[in-house]
Design an enzyme around this catalytic site. Structure first.
Site, short mmCIF file in Angstrom:
data_model
loop_
_atom_site.label_atom_id
_atom_site.label_comp_id
_atom_site.label_asym_id
_atom_site.label_seq_id
_atom_site.Cartn_x
_atom_site.Cartn_y
_atom_site.Cartn_z
NE ARG A 83 -3.58 2.61 0.76
CZ ARG A 83 -4.40 2.97 1.75
NH1 ARG A 83 -4.76 1.91 2.49
NH2 ARG A 83 -4.99 4.14 2.06
CG ASP A 95 -8.45 1.31 2.55
OD1 ASP A 95 -7.83 1.75 3.59
OD2 ASP A 95 -9.63 2.06 2.05
N1 ROI Z 1 -14.88 2.66 -3.59
C1 ROI Z 1 -15.15 1.52 -3.41
N2 ROI Z 1 -16.15 1.14 -4.19
N3 ROI Z 1 -14.57 0.62 -2.47
C2 ROI Z 1 -13.67 1.10 -1.53
O1 ROI Z 1 -13.28 0.45 -0.79
C3 ROI Z 1 -13.18 2.29 -1.67
N4 ROI Z 1 -12.25 2.92 -0.80
C4 ROI Z 1 -11.68 3.98 -0.93
C5 ROI Z 1 -12.47 5.11 -1.76
C6 ROI Z 1 -11.37 5.62 -2.78
C7 ROI Z 1 -12.87 6.40 -1.02
N5 ROI Z 1 -13.42 4.51 -2.57
C8 ROI Z 1 -13.53 3.34 -2.55
O2 ROI Z 1 -10.97 4.29 0.18
#
Ligand code: ROI
Length: 158
Positions: A83, A95
């Site tokens: 990451r 994440d």
């Molecule tokens: N959008 C989706 N669909 N799933 C995520 O896990 C995700 N995580 C993020 C951001 C970039 C806000 N958008 C995301 O951190």
């Protein structure tokens, strides 16, 4: 032991594989048991610019770690998955977000729990509801209501 829920997300370098390997890493955490994991979902990216679809899931843990210790451990897993925290809300290999930590309300420079944006994200609420449809947040809001009010975003169970 405290029951907590972790949001997992990836949209780079084999996202579903990233999530599977992150679950192995979570399973191996000290003083922690991985109790359950939702289905994997593909979801349209929320955030700036063009980026690939995400794979998202929610894991349920029981842990004797303190919230900051759990955060340290999750950030170490993110680092091992390559990451890079360059672009806020940009594409990422992995994440891991602490969504809920028992019924605790935490607001420090490092950590805000419940996760401040979870109510707007169906890619968090849907998998969470798969695990605990009756869930109530520490502030009294219930998951079913949040789900009904959540803005729609393309989401498919894998
Ligand atoms: N959008 C989706 N669909 N799933 C995520 O896990 C995700 N995580 C993020 C951001 C970039 C806000 N958008 C995301 O951190």
């Amino acid at each position: 032991m405290t029951r907590c829920f972790i949001g997992l997300g990836s949209n780079l370098e084999n996202p579903a594989g990233q999530l599977r390997s992150a679950l192995d890493d979570i399973h191996a955490l000290p003083r922690t048991t991985l109790e359950n994991c939702s289905s994997f979902y593909t979801s349209a990216p929320i955030g700036p610019g063009e980026q690939p679809d995400y794979v998202n899931a929610v894991a349920q843990l029981e842990t004797a770690l303190a919230p900051n210790e759990l955060l340290d451990a999750l950030q170490a897993i993110e680092q091992r998955h390559g990451r890079e925290r360059s672009v806020r809300w940009g594409a990422r290999t992995l994440d891991l977000d602490i969504l809920l930590f028992g019924s605790e309300i935490i607001d420090t420079t490092r950590l805000t729990v419940p996760h401040p944006r979870m109510a707007e994200r169906n890619f968090v609420l849907e998998p969470l509801a798969e695990l605990t449809p009756e869930l109530q947040l520490p502030d009294g809001r219930d998951l079913a209501t949040l789900l009904r009010q959540c803005p729609p975003n393309r989401l498919h169970k894998l």
